[in-house]
Write a protein that holds these residues in place. Sequence first.
Motif, PDB file in Angstrom:
ATOM      1  N   GLU A 100       0.823  -1.219   0.000  1.00 51.29           N
ATOM      2  CA  GLU A 100       0.000   0.000   0.000  1.00 51.29           C
ATOM      3  C   GLU A 100       0.856   1.267   0.000  1.00 51.29           C
ATOM      4  OE1 GLU A 100      -2.823   0.047   3.198  1.00 51.29           O
ATOM      5  OE2 GLU A 100      -3.499  -1.985   2.727  1.00 51.29           O
ATOM      6  N   VAL A 101       1.926   1.274   0.789  1.00 45.38           N
ATOM      7  CA  VAL A 101       2.730   2.491   0.920  1.00 45.38           C
ATOM      8  C   VAL A 101       3.862   2.576  -0.092  1.00 45.38           C
ATOM      9  CG1 VAL A 101       2.165   2.819   3.345  1.00 45.38           C
ATOM     10  CG2 VAL A 101       4.227   1.551   2.731  1.00 45.38           C
ATOM     11  N   GLY A 102       4.209   1.468  -0.721  1.00 47.90           N
ATOM     12  CA  GLY A 102       5.222   1.480  -1.771  1.00 47.90           C
ATOM     13  C   GLY A 102       6.653   1.519  -1.256  1.00 47.90           C
ATOM     14  N   GLU A 103       7.517   2.096  -2.081  1.00 49.59           N
ATOM     15  CA  GLU A 103       8.961   2.102  -1.828  1.00 49.59           C
ATOM     16  C   GLU A 103       9.372   2.881  -0.577  1.00 49.59           C
ATOM     17  OE1 GLU A 103      11.520   0.545  -3.548  1.00 49.59           O
ATOM     18  OE2 GLU A 103       9.856  -0.524  -4.502  1.00 49.59           O
ATOM     19  N   SER A 104       8.530   3.770  -0.104  1.00 51.23           N
ATOM     20  CA  SER A 104       8.895   4.601   1.044  1.00 51.23           C
ATOM     21  C   SER A 104       8.653   3.932   2.385  1.00 51.23           C
ATOM     22  CB  SER A 104       8.126   5.923   1.009  1.00 51.23           C
ATOM     23  OG  SER A 104       8.542   6.685  -0.093  1.00 51.23           O
ATOM     24  N   GLY A 105       8.078   2.726   2.381  1.00 47.07           N
ATOM     25  CA  GLY A 105       7.800   2.026   3.625  1.00 47.07           C
ATOM     26  C   GLY A 105       8.438   0.656   3.651  1.00 47.07           C
ATOM     27  N   GLY A 106       8.792   0.197   4.841  1.00 47.39           N
ATOM     28  CA  GLY A 106       9.383  -1.124   4.980  1.00 47.39           C
ATOM     29  C   GLY A 106       9.066  -1.726   6.337  1.00 47.39           C
ATOM     30  N   ILE A 107       9.202  -3.045   6.433  1.00 48.58           N
ATOM     31  CA  ILE A 107       8.982  -3.764   7.691  1.00 48.58           C
ATOM     32  C   ILE A 107      10.248  -4.563   7.979  1.00 48.58           C
ATOM     33  CG2 ILE A 107       7.629  -5.538   8.868  1.00 48.58           C
ATOM     34  CD1 ILE A 107       5.682  -3.517   8.346  1.00 48.58           C
ATOM     35  N   GLY A 108      10.768  -4.457   9.190  1.00 46.62           N
ATOM     36  CA  GLY A 108      11.952  -5.207   9.599  1.00 46.62           C
ATOM     37  C   GLY A 108      11.695  -5.954  10.892  1.00 46.62           C
ATOM     38  N   TRP A 109      12.722  -6.634  11.389  1.00 47.84           N
ATOM     39  CA  TRP A 109      12.584  -7.421  12.605  1.00 47.84           C
ATOM     40  C   TRP A 109      13.411  -6.811  13.722  1.00 47.84           C
ATOM     41  CZ3 TRP A 109      15.981 -10.065  15.758  1.00 47.84           C
ATOM     42  CH2 TRP A 109      15.391 -10.887  16.726  1.00 47.84           C
ATOM     43  N   GLY A 110      12.869  -6.804  14.932  1.00 49.35           N
ATOM     44  CA  GLY A 110      13.599  -6.356  16.111  1.00 49.35           C
ATOM     45  C   GLY A 110      13.754  -4.848  16.186  1.00 49.35           C
ATOM     46  N   HIS A 111      14.603  -4.413  17.103  1.00 52.32           N
ATOM     47  CA  HIS A 111      14.813  -2.984  17.318  1.00 52.32           C
ATOM     48  C   HIS A 111      15.881  -2.408  16.395  1.00 52.32           C
ATOM     49  CE1 HIS A 111      13.019  -4.348  21.101  1.00 52.32           C
ATOM     50  NE2 HIS A 111      12.416  -3.184  21.043  1.00 52.32           N
ATOM     51  N   ARG A 112      16.813  -3.206  15.946  1.00 47.82           N
ATOM     52  CA  ARG A 112      17.922  -2.712  15.130  1.00 47.82           C
ATOM     53  C   ARG A 112      17.470  -1.995  13.852  1.00 47.82           C
ATOM     54  NH1 ARG A 112      23.415  -3.138  14.358  1.00 47.82           N
ATOM     55  NH2 ARG A 112      24.077  -3.454  12.197  1.00 47.82           N
ATOM     56  N   PRO A 113      16.520  -2.539  13.077  1.00 49.51           N
ATOM     57  CA  PRO A 113      16.128  -1.831  11.842  1.00 49.51           C
ATOM     58  C   PRO A 113      15.611  -0.422  12.093  1.00 49.51           C
ATOM     59  CG  PRO A 113      15.278  -4.047  11.815  1.00 49.51           C
ATOM     60  CD  PRO A 113      15.838  -3.809  13.189  1.00 49.51           C
ATOM     61  N   THR A 114      14.898  -0.215  13.172  1.00 51.77           N
ATOM     62  CA  THR A 114      14.349   1.114  13.411  1.00 51.77           C
ATOM     63  C   THR A 114      15.417   2.079  13.886  1.00 51.77           C
ATOM     64  OG1 THR A 114      13.614   0.375  15.580  1.00 51.77           O
ATOM     65  CG2 THR A 114      11.995   0.384  13.808  1.00 51.77           C
ATOM     66  N   VAL A 115      16.417   1.583  14.597  1.00 51.33           N
ATOM     67  CA  VAL A 115      17.516   2.450  15.014  1.00 51.33           C
ATOM     68  C   VAL A 115      18.330   2.861  13.788  1.00 51.33           C
ATOM     69  CG1 VAL A 115      19.656   2.555  16.341  1.00 51.33           C
ATOM     70  CG2 VAL A 115      17.627   1.494  17.331  1.00 51.33           C
ATOM     71  N   ILE A 116      18.544   1.946  12.872  1.00 52.12           N
ATOM     72  CA  ILE A 116      19.282   2.239  11.651  1.00 52.12           C
ATOM     73  C   ILE A 116      18.499   3.197  10.761  1.00 52.12           C
ATOM     74  CG2 ILE A 116      20.141   1.212   9.502  1.00 52.12           C
ATOM     75  CD1 ILE A 116      20.818  -1.266  11.161  1.00 52.12           C
ATOM     76  N   ALA A 117      17.163   3.120  10.807  1.00 48.93           N
ATOM     77  CA  ALA A 117      16.316   3.905   9.900  1.00 48.93           C
ATOM     78  C   ALA A 117      16.549   5.398  10.038  1.00 48.93           C
ATOM     79  CB  ALA A 117      14.839   3.595  10.144  1.00 48.93           C
ATOM     80  N   GLY A 118      16.744   5.880  11.227  1.00 50.22           N
ATOM     81  CA  GLY A 118      16.907   7.322  11.348  1.00 50.22           C
ATOM     82  C   GLY A 118      16.979   7.790  12.775  1.00 50.22           C
TER      83      GLY A 118
END
Length: 76
Positions: free
Chosen positions: A46-64
Motif C-alpha cells: 500500500e505504501v510502496g517504496e517509502s515504507g518497509g517492515i523489519g525485525w527487532g529494534h535494530r532496523p528502526t535504530v538504523i532507519a533514522g
Amino acid sequence: MSMNIGILGAGNVGKILGEGFVQSGHRVLISSREPHNSKHISWKQEVGESGGIGWGHRPTVIAGKSYRQNTPYHQR
C-alpha cells in the motif's frame, strides 16, 4: 525536508502512523516480530517504496534519528 523514521511495533497504531509519515513524504521502517506476516506485506504494498517492515529494534535504530514506540504497556 524528508526524514527516515523508525517505528517500533507493527500493530494498527504503528501502521497508521507509518502511512501518515509516508504520505507526508518521509521514509518509514516499522519493526515487527513477524515481518513476513501477510498483513505486513499488504501494508508494504500500500505504501510502496517509502515504507518497509523489519525485525527487532535494530532496523528502526538504523532507519533514522526519529522513532516512535507502539508496543503495549503492561503495568504489574
